[in-house]
Enzyme design. Structure first.
Site, PDB file in Angstrom:
ATOM      1  N   LYS A  38       1.211  -1.205  -0.256  1.00  0.00           N
ATOM      2  CA  LYS A  38       0.191  -0.148  -0.061  1.00  0.00           C
ATOM      3  C   LYS A  38       1.116   1.125  -0.512  1.00  0.00           C
ATOM      4  O   LYS A  38       2.160   1.522   0.225  1.00  0.00           O
ATOM      5  CB  LYS A  38      -0.474   0.069   1.255  1.00  0.00           C
ATOM      6  CG  LYS A  38      -0.059   0.285   2.589  1.00  0.00           C
ATOM      7  CD  LYS A  38      -1.024  -0.074   3.783  1.00  0.00           C
ATOM      8  CE  LYS A  38      -0.115  -0.099   4.810  1.00  0.00           C
ATOM      9  NZ  LYS A  38      -1.026  -0.014   6.366  1.00  0.00           N
ATOM     10  N   TYR A 264      12.098  31.592   3.991  1.00  0.00           N
ATOM     11  CA  TYR A 264      10.682  32.435   4.776  1.00  0.00           C
ATOM     12  C   TYR A 264      10.962  31.960   5.930  1.00  0.00           C
ATOM     13  O   TYR A 264      11.216  31.665   6.928  1.00  0.00           O
ATOM     14  CB  TYR A 264      10.018  31.217   4.095  1.00  0.00           C
ATOM     15  CG  TYR A 264       9.434  31.257   2.617  1.00  0.00           C
ATOM     16  CD1 TYR A 264       9.582  32.727   1.881  1.00  0.00           C
ATOM     17  CD2 TYR A 264       9.891  29.555   1.786  1.00  0.00           C
ATOM     18  CE1 TYR A 264       9.171  31.966   0.150  1.00  0.00           C
ATOM     19  CE2 TYR A 264       9.581  29.767   0.397  1.00  0.00           C
ATOM     20  CZ  TYR A 264       9.132  31.101  -0.017  1.00  0.00           C
ATOM     21  OH  TYR A 264       9.116  31.011  -1.546  1.00  0.00           O
TER      22      TYR A 264
END
Length: 368
Positions: A38, A264
């Site tokens: 998965k 940032y």
């Protein structure tokens, strides 16, 4: 392998084979092996991984959702595929692709029988899941008689297996709880088999269950994280080989003056002169913001380079003041020496989260 020239995830298929064979060595010869692929095979590549494991004679595969199973079928996977968390809206598609659903509630059981009946199915294989303590999905023990009654009154479906999921098999401090789960599952299985009149396969063990609770291997085991190189303990990690190495390169090197900021929000302000390297990998590639501000690190020419400031969407900056390096040099984010687990710990998370987060825009390269 040649040095990386861009951000890539190298996947070592021989390491995968080693992990598969190590796990198989813990089993009796007649115990089946279900490979959990998965989440894009835990962030690697579900198609390639499943194809390789099919060649190694894995008995079964498991995915979380129907669309993952459909993609495996379209990639040529012919072995049985268990869908661990099927949604009712996908039942028709699931049947069309010969996928096998985990049935975990009365609602799901009734709705699947209804859809399978309309699709003219007989003895369609289903897997009944019981909750023995994880409290996530599954029937409770006191629902056993009701399930048996429902199944005895239909020929549309047939129980291929019944299973449960261990909650803390990697934590030996929780051994009493795990043993209580195993005993509860055995009780449920005995009652279920008596009521239904035949014996479905039983399975309960995940990777750590395989390693720590051989008495609970039953007819089949399920392994996810172990296949990808992690044993959930310092002792067992030595027996596994991480299959993925996430690499990138240095795009640019900057000299940052005292008092200047990096990135940032000016999240980092330098109190001295330092040298930073900008790398083409960021939170859109799977390196979350939680690794920024000096918590996470990469390895350049064998030395750790801590992440400086905030992680950007497509880039991170690292401190290379004490590292002899140049633009274009290869950078290891995680791999066989500095593993995904080593990096994940810096952000107080686990290897599972880090490896499954690697974006599919990162190029995969397979090695033998």
């Amino acid at each position: 392998m040649p040095k990386a020239q861009q951000t890539v995830l190298e996947i070592d298929l021989q390491a995968l084979k080693h992990n598969f064979e190590y796990l198989k060595s813990k089993l009796q010869s007649n115990t089946k092996f279900l490979a959990v692929v998965k989440a894009f095979a835990y962030g690697s590549d579900a198609h390639k991984i499943a194809q390789f494991l099919q060649e190694l004679n894995a008995d079964y595969f498991a995915v979380a959702y129907t669309n993952e199973g459909v993609e495996l079928r379209e990639a040529g996977i012919t072995k049985p595929i268990l869908v661990l968390h099927p949604q009712t809206v996908n039942f028709k598609v699931l049947i069309e692709h010969c996928l096998e659903p985990s049935i975990y509630s009365a609602k799901i059981l009734n709705e699947f029988i209804d859809v399978a009946s309309k699709e003219n199915q007989t003895n369609y294989p289903i897997h009944i899941k019981f909750n023995t303590g994880l409290n996530r999905l599954g029937f409770s023990q006191n629902e056993t008689d009701g399930i048996v009654s429902k199944l005895k009154n239909t020929k549309v479906v047939k129980t291929k297996s019944m299973f449960s999921h261990l909650a803390a098999s990697e934590d030996l401090n929780e051994k009493d709880f795990t043993i209580s789960q195993i005993l509860t599952f055995k009780e449920i299985a005995k009652s279920f088999e008596k009521g239904i009149g035949y014996k479905p396969w039983l399975h309960m063990c995940n990777t750590s269950g395989i390693l720590n609770y051989p008495e609970a291997h039953f007819d089949m085991v399920r392994s996810g994280i172990g296949l990808y190189g992690f044993g959930n303990s310092e002792k067992e990690n030595k027996n596994f080989k991480p299959i993925g190495t996430l690499k990138t390169i240095i795009s640019q090197i900057h000299t940052v003056k005292k008092g200047e900021s990096v990135g940032y929000n000016r999240a980092f302000k330098s109190d001295t002169v330092l040298k930073t390297a900008t790398l083409p990998i960021g939170h859109a590639d799977g390196i979350g913001r939680q690794y920024g501000k000096g918590k996470g690190f990469v390895t350049i020419n064998g030395q750790k380079a801590p992440i400086v400031g905030n992680v950007c969407m497509d880039m991170i900056m690292v401190d290379v003041s004490n590292i002899d390096c140049n633009e274009g040099d290869e950078v290891i984010v995680f791999g066989k020496n500095t593993t995904a687990e080593n990096l994940a710990i810096t952000a107080e998370t686990i290897s599972y989260e880090l490896i499954t987060a690697v974006s599919q825009r990162v190029k995969r390269i397979f090695t033998q």
